[in-house]
Motif scaffolding. Structure first.
Motif, PDB file in Angstrom:
ATOM      1  N   TYR A   1       0.887  -1.241  -0.041  1.00 24.41           N
ATOM      2  CA  TYR A   1       0.093   0.253   0.022  1.00 24.41           C
ATOM      3  C   TYR A   1       0.776   1.413  -0.149  1.00 24.41           C
ATOM      4  O   TYR A   1       0.294   2.296  -0.357  1.00 24.41           O
ATOM      5  N   GLY A   2       2.225   1.181   0.356  1.00 25.24           N
ATOM      6  CA  GLY A   2       3.020   2.241   0.300  1.00 25.24           C
ATOM      7  C   GLY A   2       3.271   2.880  -1.092  1.00 25.24           C
ATOM      8  O   GLY A   2       3.327   3.962  -1.512  1.00 25.24           O
ATOM      9  N   VAL A   3       3.475   1.569  -1.965  1.00 30.74           N
ATOM     10  CA  VAL A   3       3.897   1.821  -3.346  1.00 30.74           C
ATOM     11  C   VAL A   3       2.621   2.447  -4.010  1.00 30.74           C
ATOM     12  O   VAL A   3       2.467   3.263  -4.972  1.00 30.74           O
ATOM     13  N   LEU A   4       1.426   1.851  -3.558  1.00 33.12           N
ATOM     14  CA  LEU A   4       0.137   2.187  -4.084  1.00 33.12           C
ATOM     15  C   LEU A   4      -0.178   3.778  -3.943  1.00 33.12           C
ATOM     16  O   LEU A   4      -0.412   4.608  -4.941  1.00 33.12           O
ATOM     17  N   LEU A   5       0.100   4.275  -2.722  1.00 30.25           N
ATOM     18  CA  LEU A   5       0.053   5.549  -2.327  1.00 30.25           C
ATOM     19  C   LEU A   5       1.015   6.551  -3.456  1.00 30.25           C
ATOM     20  O   LEU A   5       0.693   7.424  -3.539  1.00 30.25           O
ATOM     21  N   ILE A   6       2.249   5.844  -3.364  1.00 38.16           N
ATOM     22  CA  ILE A   6       3.183   6.785  -3.978  1.00 38.16           C
ATOM     23  C   ILE A   6       2.833   6.979  -5.532  1.00 38.16           C
ATOM     24  O   ILE A   6       2.820   8.032  -5.931  1.00 38.16           O
ATOM     25  N   ILE A   7       2.240   6.073  -6.098  1.00 42.13           N
ATOM     26  CA  ILE A   7       1.684   6.012  -7.462  1.00 42.13           C
ATOM     27  C   ILE A   7       0.646   6.766  -7.776  1.00 42.13           C
ATOM     28  O   ILE A   7       0.800   7.790  -8.711  1.00 42.13           O
ATOM     29  N   LEU A   8      -0.242   7.021  -6.605  1.00 38.28           N
ATOM     30  CA  LEU A   8      -1.316   8.071  -6.662  1.00 38.28           C
ATOM     31  C   LEU A   8      -1.083   9.476  -6.725  1.00 38.28           C
ATOM     32  O   LEU A   8      -0.325   9.763  -5.969  1.00 38.28           O
ATOM     33  N   GLN A   9      -1.649  10.133  -7.573  1.00 36.04           N
ATOM     34  CA  GLN A   9      -1.232  11.354  -7.668  1.00 36.04           C
ATOM     35  C   GLN A   9      -2.161  12.585  -7.246  1.00 36.04           C
ATOM     36  O   GLN A   9      -1.859  13.497  -6.847  1.00 36.04           O
TER      37      GLN A   9
ATOM     38  N   LEU B   1      -3.743  12.638  -4.232  1.00 36.71           N
ATOM     39  CA  LEU B   1      -3.413  12.742  -2.898  1.00 36.71           C
ATOM     40  C   LEU B   1      -1.960  13.568  -2.546  1.00 36.71           C
ATOM     41  O   LEU B   1      -0.954  13.276  -3.115  1.00 36.71           O
ATOM     42  N   THR B   2      -2.362  14.536  -1.738  1.00 36.29           N
ATOM     43  CA  THR B   2      -1.023  15.602  -1.306  1.00 36.29           C
ATOM     44  C   THR B   2       0.002  14.535  -0.745  1.00 36.29           C
ATOM     45  O   THR B   2      -0.216  13.324   0.096  1.00 36.29           O
ATOM     46  N   TYR B   3       1.032  15.182  -0.380  1.00 30.58           N
ATOM     47  CA  TYR B   3       2.314  14.548   0.350  1.00 30.58           C
ATOM     48  C   TYR B   3       1.592  14.497   2.041  1.00 30.58           C
ATOM     49  O   TYR B   3       1.705  13.355   2.487  1.00 30.58           O
ATOM     50  N   LYS B   4       1.059  15.228   2.592  1.00 29.97           N
ATOM     51  CA  LYS B   4       0.409  15.325   4.037  1.00 29.97           C
ATOM     52  C   LYS B   4      -0.310  14.266   3.988  1.00 29.97           C
ATOM     53  O   LYS B   4      -0.460  13.398   4.902  1.00 29.97           O
ATOM     54  N   GLY B   5      -1.351  13.996   3.059  1.00 30.42           N
ATOM     55  CA  GLY B   5      -2.436  13.128   2.890  1.00 30.42           C
ATOM     56  C   GLY B   5      -1.746  11.716   2.868  1.00 30.42           C
ATOM     57  O   GLY B   5      -2.372  10.784   3.757  1.00 30.42           O
ATOM     58  N   LYS B   6      -0.726  11.723   2.065  1.00 34.73           N
ATOM     59  CA  LYS B   6      -0.100  10.319   1.923  1.00 34.73           C
ATOM     60  C   LYS B   6       0.438   9.817   3.195  1.00 34.73           C
ATOM     61  O   LYS B   6       0.265   8.728   3.601  1.00 34.73           O
TER      62      LYS B   6
END
Length: 454
Positions: free
Chosen positions: A39-47, A49-54
């Motif tokens: 899920y870390g990789v998944l969140l990094i791929i998603l554009q 969501l902001t950095y704080k949100g991730k």
């Protein structure tokens, strides 16, 4: 030779045991790391969501995994997740400091002190004597005991707190029962009624307080003490009656009814402490129920009551007893978990989830309300099977239900209330609740896990 052989056998057994533990630990660690990385990789791929949100979402998901699959303290995990968000500059340090200023934190502190005052006043032993005096048979002991448990949810905040207060009463009553089957029935009835009856009042379970705090943080709405009483008390009373009937039919029907030992008709007059406790409790409940009239919130009233209970010469307990009665691990957990929920809202995670879920569940907007009600109830009622902690269930699931309600344009207050009531049903396994475990692990009076399944 025999001694050497026995030593070698013990060494082999211990080495096998250690290997099994290491393998089990390695497997759990591997699963956790794989899930975390995925899920870390998944969140990094998603554009979107902001950095704080991730960062906030990763911290929350990590905490959720640790709450469910690890043996770490819930408070330690919640505090660690909160500090991680601050360290990674996804939120200011004020998020940590202000977490202790939440209303629910002070409500729980005051409630623990009040619960200890009630126990110390001697009302528990008086309660058992009243039950014995009214009941003419052992079967009726169960009925009167069930009735006597109902008021406890109005002034003792946690299910485990009520279970701890009830255990001495159950042990005292169990002396009258002739066999283990009867004793186990009583031991099983007590925590089940405590859990089912917790829906009667807003302070009946810590999960209620957490859920309402998350509701207020996300939507600005809240449920008052009086509103919850009107909605929950009738339901709780009916369900406790049905629960008593089912337990009697399953476990008590074939047991012979025996006369209860004679209890002296004359009762000891109420002590000064008992009178003072009853007066303070009655006054507190009155102020809780009239919150909309006088304007003071429940937490403030509770802390005023706690202070009165600890006053020198006039109170029931002293300051040290009151402080020792508070479960500070639970307080830290509630504060940190509530702050996590606030961070999820402030960093835009809720808005992102809402838009993401809308694309997946948009078709449900045209579904009848009864379908959505069934989905919410099925998830909440079964949640105790895969999330064993009562309070953790609220922290993990209420934010999701809030997002669902906003996505599908449902009444958020109704969704939270129904979800919390559904989560109170957690009587399938002993590990589903601390109240169940308290009786299950007791050496003198316990019940069978198989009976609980039934």
């Amino acid at each position: 030779m025999e001694i050497q052989q026995s030593r070698s056998v013990r060494k082999k057994a211990s080495s096998v045991s250690v290997l099994q533990k290491v393998e089990g630990l390695s497997l759990k660690l591997l699963i956790f790391l794989a899930t975390f990385v995925s899920y870390g990789v998944l969140l990094i791929i998603l554009q979107d969501l902001t950095y704080k949100g991730k960062v906030t979402l990763i911290a929350f998901l990590t905490a959720m995994l640790l709450w469910i699959f690890s043996s770490f303290s819930a408070g330690l995990v919640a505090l660690g997740a909160l500090l991680s968000i601050v360290l990674l500059q996804a939120a200011p340090p004020a998020l940590l400091y202000e977490s202790l200023a939440e209303e629910i934190v002070w409500l729980m502190i005051g409630s623990f002190i009040i619960g200890e005052s009630v126990r110390s006043s001697g009302l528990a032993s008086r309660m058992s004597k009243v039950i014995l005096r009214k009941a003419t048979s052992l079967s009726k002991v169960l009925s009167f005991f069930t009735i006597t448990l109902q008021p406890l949810s109005f002034f003792i905040p946690s299910t485990s707190g009520r279970a701890a207060l009830t255990l001495p009463v159950v042990k005292e009553l169990s002396v009258l029962f002739t066999n283990d089957k009867q004793k186990s029935t009583l031991a099983m009835l007590a925590p089940i009624i405590i859990l089912i009856g917790s829906s009667a009042t807003i302070i009946g379970a810590g999960s209620h307080i957490i859920g309402i705090g998350l509701l207020n943080t996300s939507t600005g709405e809240k449920i008052s003490y009086f509103q919850w009483f009107i909605w929950g008390a009738p339901f709780a009373l009916v369900m406790c009656g049905i629960t008593l009937l089912i337990i009697k039919l399953l476990f008590w029907q074939q047991e012979p009814l025996m006369k209860v030992k004679e209890v002296p008709e004359k009762t000891q007059p109420f002590t000064i402490k008992e009178k003072r406790t009853l007066f303070l409790l009655t006054t507190l409940i009155l102020f809780w129920m009239t919150e909309s009239i006088h304007g003071y919130d429940i937490a403030f009233i509770t802390m005023v009551g706690a202070l009165l209970f600890m006053l020198p010469h006039y109170g029931i307990i002293n300051w040290k007893q009151g402080m020792n009665s508070v479960s500070w691990n639970l307080i830290i957990f509630v504060a940190a978990a509530t702050a996590l929920g606030k961070a999820i809202v402030d960093t835009g995670v809720v808005d992102w989830l809402q838009s993401f879920i809308f694309n997946k569940l948009g078709f449900l907007q045209s579904a009848p309300s009864i379908i959505m009600l069934l989905i919410i109830l099925i998830i909440s009622v079964t949640s105790h099977i895969y999330i064993t902690s009562h309070t953790t269930r609220a922290v993990v699931m209420i934010p999701s239900f809030l997002v669902l309600s906003q996505t599908l344009d449902l009444n958020a207050t109704a969704v939270v209330f129904l979800s919390l009531v559904g989560m109170n049903y957690c009587v399938t396994f002993p590990v589903s609740s601390k109240a169940l475990l308290l009786f299950y692990e007791d050496e003198k009076i316990s019940y069978s896990a198989k009976d609980l399944d039934r």
